[in-house]
Write an enzyme that holds these catalytic residues in place. Structure first.
Site: not given
Length: 319
Positions: A262, A18, A151, A221, A280, A276, A274, A260
């Site tokens: 999900d 990433e 990602s 992305y 990003g 993070n 999950e 963050r």
């Protein structure tokens, strides 16, 4: 020690898959901090990093490294070793969050049933024996992903048993452990949790609608490939439940500053997927969208996180 950080070292790049996304995130964070009047150095993880930190008075690190060493806690352990304060969770907390085979079983929240299998077991026992057992236990469809990657790299939705071995091989391309879990049908949302000193709070959920139907690397992305709706089009009660789930995850994993989570809103409500610790920050990333929807300024939030990290000082904390 002065009352304000001397320089913010925005760490981006690294050697994970990433890297390009991290560099884009780093540029955005660096510019946002400069717009707030802070002195910023953009740096990568190289042999010169230790000298840079040692020669920069009153430095604070803002890590924007994705995947691998950037999120598994190892870099944060090194920053603690160097005595340099940084934005974000400690090394041990980051490790708990990053490894999906550790994170999901630890949490006491609604979550998919999961099995983690190392590549060595997959090779030795053979796909045929494992496929039947996995499908019998978890059902179909399934989601297969590396335990330590982000990602959506190496992630595959499996709708028929015959596709499971190839999905496992794809996950093993990114590490030695694959996670196989129930695929949860529903609306995908992401909830950002921030804490600038008054306790963790959840920002508005971002609803994710990829054009392809799958929120993979391209959808994440590539501008225009995914429609993001913020605040998410959820009933107030469901939106509150998503926020509460993200806050529980943040608390149960011992995270700090920024995370963050999900979530899939399924037939029975929000389900954890999950989390993070270094999300990003690119033009198509979810955290800046949530910050804007909350009526806040991205640069001011980043600066507040930096100042809090500076006041806190080096972690030196195990946990």
């Amino acid at each position: 020690m002065s009352s304000q950080p001397g320089t913010v070292v925005v760490l981006a790049g690294g050697l994970s898959h990433e890297r390009d996304v991290s560099l884009r995130s780093g540029r955005r964070v660096a510019q946002a901090l400069r717009d707030q009047g802070l002195s910023v150095i953009e740096a990568d993880v190289t042999r010169g990093l230790a000298d840079l930190l040692a020669s920069t008075p009153d430095a604070v690190v803002f890590p924007v490294l994705h995947g691998g060493d950037g999120e598994d806690g190892s870099l944060r352990e090194v920053l603690d070793l160097f005595g340099v304060p940084y934005v974000g969770s400690t090394g041990p907390a980051s490790q708990r969050a990053f490894d999906k085979s550790i994170c999901t079983p630890l949490l006491e929240v609604s979550k998919p049933a999961q099995v983690a299998l190392p590549n060595s077991v997959f090779r030795e026992l053979g796909a045929q024996a494992l496929v039947a057992a996995l499908v019998e236990r978890l059902g179909l469809p399934l989601m297969v992903k590396p335990n330590r990657s982000g990602s959506a790299l190496g992630c595959t939705k499996v709708s028929v048993a015959e596709a499971l071995p190839a999905a496992m091989v794809a996950a093993y391309a990114y590490g030695e452990m694959a996670v196989i879990e129930q695929f949860i049908e529903g609306t995908e949302v992401a909830v950002t949790v921030v804490d600038t000193g008054d306790g963790p709070r959840a920002l508005p959920a971002v609803e994710i609608r990829p054009r392809s139907g799958v929120y993979d690397y391209t959808a994440r992305y590539t501008a225009g490939e995914t429609r993001f709706i913020c605040p998410a089009e959820l009933d107030d009660e469901v939106a509150r439940a998503c926020a509460e789930l993200a806050l529980r995850v943040h608390d149960q994993l011992g995270l700090r500053d920024l995370s963050r989570t999900d979530i899939i809103v399924g037939a029975d409500g929000p389900v954890f997927i999950e989390t993070n610790v270094s999300p990003g920050m690119t033009e198509t990333s979810l955290v800046p969208l949530a910050v804007e929807a909350a009526g806040e300024d991205f640069g001011r939030l980043c600066a507040a996180l930096v100042r809090q990290a500076y006041r806190r000082g080096p972690s030196g904390v195990r946990g």
